[in-house]
Design a protein around this motif. Sequence first.
Motif, PDB file in Angstrom:
ATOM      1  N   ASN A 184       0.792  -1.178  -0.095  1.00 43.82           N
ATOM      2  CA  ASN A 184       0.036   0.025  -0.158  1.00 43.82           C
ATOM      3  C   ASN A 184       0.734   1.086   0.053  1.00 43.82           C
ATOM      4  O   ASN A 184       1.654   1.580   0.849  1.00 43.82           O
ATOM      5  CB  ASN A 184      -1.018   0.035   1.247  1.00 43.82           C
ATOM      6  CG  ASN A 184      -1.626   1.270   1.130  1.00 43.82           C
ATOM      7  OD1 ASN A 184      -1.531   2.309   1.061  1.00 43.82           O
ATOM      8  ND2 ASN A 184      -3.223   0.870   1.413  1.00 43.82           N
ATOM      9  N   THR A 185       1.005   1.867  -1.247  1.00 48.92           N
ATOM     10  CA  THR A 185       1.854   3.113  -1.230  1.00 48.92           C
ATOM     11  C   THR A 185       1.517   4.063  -0.120  1.00 48.92           C
ATOM     12  O   THR A 185       2.567   4.828   0.551  1.00 48.92           O
ATOM     13  CB  THR A 185       1.730   3.854  -2.508  1.00 48.92           C
ATOM     14  OG1 THR A 185       0.239   3.968  -2.816  1.00 48.92           O
ATOM     15  CG2 THR A 185       2.051   2.669  -3.846  1.00 48.92           C
ATOM     16  N   GLY A 186       0.434   4.460   0.335  1.00 49.12           N
ATOM     17  CA  GLY A 186      -0.197   5.270   1.262  1.00 49.12           C
ATOM     18  C   GLY A 186       0.583   5.045   2.684  1.00 49.12           C
ATOM     19  O   GLY A 186       1.108   5.878   3.193  1.00 49.12           O
TER      20      GLY A 186
ATOM     21  N   VAL B 211       7.878   6.291   5.437  1.00 46.69           N
ATOM     22  CA  VAL B 211       9.172   7.122   4.906  1.00 46.69           C
ATOM     23  C   VAL B 211       9.184   8.431   5.431  1.00 46.69           C
ATOM     24  O   VAL B 211      10.286   8.878   5.809  1.00 46.69           O
ATOM     25  CB  VAL B 211       9.251   7.162   3.332  1.00 46.69           C
ATOM     26  CG1 VAL B 211      10.315   7.922   2.837  1.00 46.69           C
ATOM     27  CG2 VAL B 211       9.656   5.646   3.056  1.00 46.69           C
ATOM     28  N   THR B 212       8.007   9.196   5.330  1.00 47.94           N
ATOM     29  CA  THR B 212       7.850  10.509   5.830  1.00 47.94           C
ATOM     30  C   THR B 212       8.119  10.685   7.152  1.00 47.94           C
ATOM     31  O   THR B 212       9.006  11.569   7.667  1.00 47.94           O
ATOM     32  CB  THR B 212       6.524  11.086   5.613  1.00 47.94           C
ATOM     33  OG1 THR B 212       6.058  10.921   4.224  1.00 47.94           O
ATOM     34  CG2 THR B 212       6.388  12.796   6.171  1.00 47.94           C
ATOM     35  N   TRP B 213       7.855   9.455   8.056  1.00 48.40           N
ATOM     36  CA  TRP B 213       8.042   9.799   9.578  1.00 48.40           C
ATOM     37  C   TRP B 213       9.581   9.539   9.988  1.00 48.40           C
ATOM     38  O   TRP B 213       9.964  10.127  10.712  1.00 48.40           O
ATOM     39  CB  TRP B 213       7.363   8.521  10.240  1.00 48.40           C
ATOM     40  CG  TRP B 213       7.701   8.075  11.673  1.00 48.40           C
ATOM     41  CD1 TRP B 213       7.582   8.901  12.723  1.00 48.40           C
ATOM     42  CD2 TRP B 213       8.504   7.106  12.005  1.00 48.40           C
ATOM     43  NE1 TRP B 213       8.073   8.277  13.695  1.00 48.40           N
ATOM     44  CE2 TRP B 213       8.770   7.254  13.332  1.00 48.40           C
ATOM     45  CE3 TRP B 213       8.974   6.047  11.369  1.00 48.40           C
ATOM     46  CZ2 TRP B 213       9.398   5.964  14.050  1.00 48.40           C
ATOM     47  CZ3 TRP B 213       9.776   4.974  11.958  1.00 48.40           C
ATOM     48  CH2 TRP B 213       9.943   5.306  13.430  1.00 48.40           C
ATOM     49  N   GLN B 214      10.032   8.464   9.034  1.00 47.44           N
ATOM     50  CA  GLN B 214      11.617   8.320   9.064  1.00 47.44           C
ATOM     51  C   GLN B 214      12.343   9.645   8.653  1.00 47.44           C
ATOM     52  O   GLN B 214      13.415   9.866   9.610  1.00 47.44           O
ATOM     53  CB  GLN B 214      11.956   7.209   8.268  1.00 47.44           C
ATOM     54  CG  GLN B 214      11.839   5.713   8.771  1.00 47.44           C
ATOM     55  CD  GLN B 214      12.549   4.742   8.116  1.00 47.44           C
ATOM     56  OE1 GLN B 214      11.762   3.809   7.333  1.00 47.44           O
ATOM     57  NE2 GLN B 214      13.536   4.670   7.772  1.00 47.44           N
TER      58      GLN B 214
ATOM     59  N   LYS C  62       2.324  -0.560  14.930  1.00 46.84           N
ATOM     60  CA  LYS C  62       1.812  -1.389  14.093  1.00 46.84           C
ATOM     61  C   LYS C  62       2.062  -0.704  12.681  1.00 46.84           C
ATOM     62  O   LYS C  62       2.049  -1.718  11.674  1.00 46.84           O
ATOM     63  CB  LYS C  62       0.401  -1.586  14.423  1.00 46.84           C
ATOM     64  CG  LYS C  62       0.204  -2.699  15.610  1.00 46.84           C
ATOM     65  CD  LYS C  62      -1.018  -3.089  15.757  1.00 46.84           C
ATOM     66  CE  LYS C  62      -1.302  -4.072  17.107  1.00 46.84           C
ATOM     67  NZ  LYS C  62      -2.769  -4.432  17.242  1.00 46.84           N
ATOM     68  N   VAL C  63       1.766   0.422  12.574  1.00 48.81           N
ATOM     69  CA  VAL C  63       1.898   1.161  11.216  1.00 48.81           C
ATOM     70  C   VAL C  63       3.286   0.965  10.962  1.00 48.81           C
ATOM     71  O   VAL C  63       3.666   0.843   9.653  1.00 48.81           O
ATOM     72  CB  VAL C  63       1.548   2.553  11.115  1.00 48.81           C
ATOM     73  CG1 VAL C  63       1.887   3.053   9.728  1.00 48.81           C
ATOM     74  CG2 VAL C  63       0.169   2.692  11.468  1.00 48.81           C
TER      75      VAL C  63
ATOM     76  N   MET D 119       5.656  -4.246   4.257  1.00 46.76           N
ATOM     77  CA  MET D 119       5.313  -3.945   2.744  1.00 46.76           C
ATOM     78  C   MET D 119       6.681  -3.562   2.141  1.00 46.76           C
ATOM     79  O   MET D 119       6.577  -4.033   0.743  1.00 46.76           O
ATOM     80  CB  MET D 119       4.356  -2.618   2.751  1.00 46.76           C
ATOM     81  CG  MET D 119       2.918  -2.883   3.184  1.00 46.76           C
ATOM     82  SD  MET D 119       2.123  -1.608   3.134  1.00 46.76           S
ATOM     83  CE  MET D 119       0.364  -2.337   3.816  1.00 46.76           C
ATOM     84  N   ALA D 120       7.603  -2.999   2.661  1.00 46.74           N
ATOM     85  CA  ALA D 120       8.972  -2.871   1.559  1.00 46.74           C
ATOM     86  C   ALA D 120       9.488  -4.232   1.461  1.00 46.74           C
ATOM     87  O   ALA D 120      10.028  -4.152   0.355  1.00 46.74           O
ATOM     88  CB  ALA D 120       9.770  -1.806   2.709  1.00 46.74           C
TER      89      ALA D 120
END
Length: 205
Positions: free
Chosen positions: A23-25, A31-34, A98-99, A106-107
Amino acid sequence: MAQINVIGKNGGRTIDLDLPEVNTGVLHDVVTWQLASRRRGTASTKTRAQVSKTGKKMYGQKGTGNARHGDRSVPTFVGGGVAFGPKPRSYSYTLPRKVRQLGLAMALADRQEGGKLLAVDGFDLADAKTKSFVKWAKDNGLDGTDRVLIVTDDEQTRLAARNVAWATVMPVMGLNAYDILRHDRLVIDAVALEPAQDELEGEEQ
């Protein structure tokens, strides 16, 4: 159920993993969080109270024909303070565990679906020299045309691969979604995937 073939000195088996649909979302959120957590947040500007300027009134309030001004530290003048400028801050924020776990899974799923995931049990390098790793890589289809992420706790392999221009090396504990996605291929210790397999089997029982 994804089936991942294990290569290497102790390879010859298959790891079954129930990887999620990509899921790209979710990947974007992780990634934004990292990247937000990695921002230094050291940008800083001076306010009008902090610049080194005299506080004396520039000229009389009336009679000059000019606009009414106080001191030279106001933001409208060159060298004056900055209005609402950046100050040191932390850009990090909390993302549910969990996210984060789902994003990593997913990666892995994305690389597995593209045939870009290589699980290794025993690199069996002759020594910790770059030449040995390059030979091993060539024998296993890594010719340097792709950027490769090497995730292993084998110290000899990490020493041998660290000077290879197209490879990035990190320990298993450092595995993350962003680094997986910014490389074309992933080479990982099979033992890093097997705990996830054992956990899934335990849930089924």
